[in-house]
Design an enzyme around this catalytic site. Sequence first.
Site, mmCIF file in Angstrom:
data_model
loop_
_atom_site.group_PDB
_atom_site.id
_atom_site.type_symbol
_atom_site.label_atom_id
_atom_site.label_comp_id
_atom_site.label_asym_id
_atom_site.label_seq_id
_atom_site.Cartn_x
_atom_site.Cartn_y
_atom_site.Cartn_z
ATOM 1 N N HIS A 162 0.814 -1.223 0.000
ATOM 2 C CA HIS A 162 0.000 0.000 0.000
ATOM 3 C C HIS A 162 0.845 1.270 0.000
ATOM 4 O O HIS A 162 0.326 2.361 -0.204
ATOM 5 C CB HIS A 162 -0.932 0.024 1.217
ATOM 6 N N ASP A 198 -2.406 -10.391 -2.638
ATOM 7 C CA ASP A 198 -3.037 -9.968 -1.383
ATOM 8 C C ASP A 198 -4.515 -9.670 -1.659
ATOM 9 O O ASP A 198 -4.888 -9.300 -2.772
ATOM 10 C CB ASP A 198 -2.335 -8.702 -0.877
ATOM 11 N N HIS A 200 -6.174 -7.197 -0.777
ATOM 12 C CA HIS A 200 -6.395 -5.767 -1.037
ATOM 13 C C HIS A 200 -5.646 -5.286 -2.278
ATOM 14 O O HIS A 200 -4.569 -5.790 -2.584
ATOM 15 C CB HIS A 200 -5.940 -4.951 0.179
ATOM 16 N N ASP A 287 -4.415 -13.009 3.205
ATOM 17 C CA ASP A 287 -5.720 -12.532 3.683
ATOM 18 C C ASP A 287 -6.841 -12.849 2.679
ATOM 19 O O ASP A 287 -7.962 -12.380 2.831
ATOM 20 C CB ASP A 287 -5.686 -11.037 4.039
HETATM 21 N N1 Q9C Z 1 -12.996 -1.626 7.237
HETATM 22 C C1 Q9C Z 1 -2.591 -5.289 4.052
HETATM 23 O O1 Q9C Z 1 -3.191 -6.334 3.923
HETATM 24 N N2 Q9C Z 1 -8.227 -1.842 7.123
HETATM 25 N N3 Q9C Z 1 -3.172 -4.190 4.528
HETATM 26 C C2 Q9C Z 1 -9.369 -1.896 6.303
HETATM 27 C C3 Q9C Z 1 -11.861 -1.783 6.362
HETATM 28 C C4 Q9C Z 1 -6.950 -1.714 6.458
HETATM 29 C C5 Q9C Z 1 -4.561 -4.187 4.879
HETATM 30 C C6 Q9C Z 1 -10.602 -1.934 7.148
HETATM 31 C C7 Q9C Z 1 -6.504 -2.966 5.765
HETATM 32 C C8 Q9C Z 1 -5.079 -2.870 5.272
HETATM 33 C C9 Q9C Z 1 -1.132 -5.227 3.724
HETATM 34 ZN ZN ZN Z 2 -4.234 -7.196 2.447
#
Ligand code: Q9C
Ligand code: ZN
Length: 347
Positions: A162, A198, A200, A287
């Site tokens: 990110h 990932d 995301h 994830d």
């Molecule tokens: N309600 C990685 O997997 N929170 N980052 C989102 C939504 C942030 C994840 C919550 C998630 C970041 C590297």
């Molecule tokens: Zn992630």
Amino acid sequence: MTNATLRVKLDSIRCNEEGDMLMNVFCHNRHLLHLPRRELEDGEWVENPDKPDRIELLKQSLSELDGIEIVHPRDFDESTLLLVHDSEYLGWMRMRCDALAPDKEYFPEVFGYDRMFDTGTPLMKNSLSAALDSVSTALSALEDVVNGNRVAYALSRPPGHHASKGIGGGYCYFNNAAIAARYFQGTTAARVSILDLDFHHFNGTQDIFYDDPTVFCVSLHGDPKVHYPWISGFEKETGEGEGKGYTMNIPLPTGTEGKEYKEALERALLAIENFGPELLIISLGTDTHAEDPIGAFSLVDEDYEDVAMLIMSLNLETLIVHEGGYNPQASARAATRFVKGVLASTG
Ligand code: Q9C
Ligand code: ZN
């Protein structure tokens, strides 16, 4: 350093006497010192999910596999961060970290004035050095691949995908995979592909290479209409300028299962094959597992073995860099099956 001096190409894959493939997994003990405590989520302070157990359980499980060696990374100089990040970002981070008492967390003011785009990524006194250790983990694994091992796995924590040139977020400070890509290129325009698995969208990685035709970036992720980071990851984002056509986004619906996931993966792999990279970097987030508390796909343990075998069928030199995965037990099972898939296809 030029790419030619960097790449000492040996044609053999390292094997034991039985001919089974051996693979090095890089893990830094100092990731245990990276201890973000909280995040601000929907207006509430909640436990920050980037805990040491995410990597400790994974390392433990991988170390029990035949053919896996856990290797301590070497330290890389802070200047390697500048391959991707701007010096203002580094300076800001150093200033913020240095000013903190050892037990304090600083939450950047995200509404326009600071260099984090969310409230999940606190700074502590040692955040800069912890994030540099995570970069060193990725670069040590990269060196292992450059030195002739076909695949290496970096258990980088904190994650990186990110983070963009001048901003962090999503538990990420520096973009481990992106720095590895630039380090590999050295002063050449070697073709690199980054495949991000990932849950995301890899908004940082995409942003860094958006106008760059030498780094082909592909991501499979939860539909950004519904899921973090919301701002990016739509199919229509394909790069800009000279980089037009060198970014590929495959958003997938909530609840996506192994079958649909692997079909999408095959599309991604076909595009990577057409690009013909000299190095493949996998940003591996676990994830995507059905039991992950943050991600919303429904992959099960055995899917990860199939995913790894599909990737390995490309026959590319491959650096795996760990990203997210927030159920330590499920994440360890997923990554272990992934590595089994890697070992099975090259033995
Ligand atoms: N309600 C990685 O997997 N929170 N980052 C989102 C939504 C942030 C994840 C919550 C998630 C970041 C590297
Ligand atoms: Zn992630």
